[in-house]
Design a protein around this motif. Sequence first.
Motif, short mmCIF file in Angstrom:
data_model
loop_
_atom_site.label_atom_id
_atom_site.label_comp_id
_atom_site.label_asym_id
_atom_site.label_seq_id
_atom_site.Cartn_x
_atom_site.Cartn_y
_atom_site.Cartn_z
N LEU A 44 0.83 -1.21 0.00
CA LEU A 44 0.00 0.00 0.00
C LEU A 44 0.86 1.26 0.00
N THR A 45 1.99 1.22 0.68
CA THR A 45 2.91 2.37 0.68
C THR A 45 3.50 2.59 -0.70
N ASP A 46 3.87 1.52 -1.39
CA ASP A 46 4.39 1.67 -2.75
C ASP A 46 3.35 2.28 -3.68
N VAL A 47 2.10 1.87 -3.54
CA VAL A 47 1.04 2.43 -4.37
C VAL A 47 0.86 3.91 -4.03
N ALA A 48 0.89 4.25 -2.74
CA ALA A 48 0.73 5.65 -2.33
C ALA A 48 1.88 6.52 -2.86
N THR A 49 3.07 5.96 -2.91
CA THR A 49 4.23 6.70 -3.41
C THR A 49 4.03 7.09 -4.86
N ARG A 50 3.40 6.26 -5.64
CA ARG A 50 3.18 6.52 -7.06
C ARG A 50 1.77 7.03 -7.38
N TRP A 51 0.99 7.39 -6.36
CA TRP A 51 -0.41 7.71 -6.56
C TRP A 51 -0.64 8.85 -7.55
N TRP A 53 1.10 9.76 -10.09
CA TRP A 53 1.33 9.24 -11.44
C TRP A 53 0.19 8.32 -11.86
N LEU A 54 -0.26 7.47 -10.97
CA LEU A 54 -1.35 6.55 -11.27
C LEU A 54 -2.65 7.31 -11.55
N GLU A 55 -2.89 8.38 -10.82
CA GLU A 55 -4.07 9.21 -11.06
C GLU A 55 -3.95 9.92 -12.41
N LEU A 56 -2.75 10.36 -12.76
CA LEU A 56 -2.54 10.98 -14.06
C LEU A 56 -2.84 9.98 -15.18
N HIS A 63 -6.16 5.25 -18.73
CA HIS A 63 -5.83 3.90 -18.24
C HIS A 63 -6.55 3.72 -16.90
N GLU A 64 -7.80 3.28 -16.96
CA GLU A 64 -8.65 3.20 -15.77
C GLU A 64 -8.12 2.25 -14.71
N ASP A 65 -7.43 1.20 -15.11
CA ASP A 65 -6.95 0.19 -14.17
C ASP A 65 -5.48 0.36 -13.81
N ALA A 66 -4.94 1.55 -13.95
CA ALA A 66 -3.51 1.78 -13.70
C ALA A 66 -3.13 1.42 -12.27
N ALA A 67 -3.91 1.87 -11.30
CA ALA A 67 -3.59 1.59 -9.90
C ALA A 67 -3.75 0.10 -9.59
N ASP A 68 -4.79 -0.52 -10.14
CA ASP A 68 -4.99 -1.96 -9.91
C ASP A 68 -3.84 -2.78 -10.50
N ASP A 69 -3.42 -2.42 -11.71
CA ASP A 69 -2.30 -3.13 -12.35
C ASP A 69 -1.02 -2.94 -11.55
N PHE A 70 -0.79 -1.71 -11.10
CA PHE A 70 0.42 -1.44 -10.33
C PHE A 70 0.40 -2.19 -9.00
N LEU A 71 -0.76 -2.25 -8.36
CA LEU A 71 -0.90 -2.99 -7.11
C LEU A 71 -0.52 -4.46 -7.32
N GLY A 72 -1.00 -5.06 -8.41
CA GLY A 72 -0.67 -6.45 -8.70
C GLY A 72 0.82 -6.66 -8.93
N ARG A 73 1.44 -5.74 -9.67
CA ARG A 73 2.89 -5.86 -9.92
C ARG A 73 3.70 -5.70 -8.64
N VAL A 74 3.33 -4.72 -7.83
CA VAL A 74 4.06 -4.49 -6.57
C VAL A 74 3.88 -5.67 -5.63
N PHE A 75 2.66 -6.19 -5.54
CA PHE A 75 2.42 -7.34 -4.66
C PHE A 75 3.26 -8.54 -5.11
#
Length: 178
Positions: A44-51, A53-56, A63-75
């Motif tokens: 969750l911290t990694d996702v927050a760090t890039r938030w 960019w993910l919102e952009l 890219h509607e699923d940018a945060a979801d995709d990033f969460l999967g990669r980070v996990f």
Amino acid sequence: MRMTSEPPAEYVAFVSRHLEPLRRDSVRVVGAEEDADCLYADVLTDVATRWSWLELLRTRLGHEDAADDFLGRVFARRSERYYLAEDGPADDHEIQVTAWRPDEPPPARRVYVSTAVRLAPMLVPKRRSSAFVAGPACEAAIAWWHAYETIRRRRLAYVGFVALALLMALANVTAPPA
């Protein structure tokens, strides 16, 4: 975009949607409920760090699923440290077996919660709404704060590096020729 010290509502909603599945997957990977927050809090911290960019990516680039995709990669990346090549979990947890008779109720199971949930009573919002859920909101706030501190430390390191480079350049310019 400058990161604020409090998480935006979109990030809190994201954490609310993904917290329980992330906890379950973390328990599966780590092997014990009490150790799961070592994994999912970092994710969750990694996702927050890039938030930002993910919102952009979501709002401007479609890219509607940018945060979801990033969460999967980070996990997946963070989970790798808990596995050896193909041998399963790296940390071998002892299995404790408790036997009881059928006519006796099973012993009460100890419930483990993350540090964020234990700190929840200290993070009381100004107004309670019916949509407020202490667990995800606190987890989001703590992950956001860790990301905020990480970004702040990185900026300090960048400023220090640039200052050192400028001092070295200045020393070379003002040094007398040999």
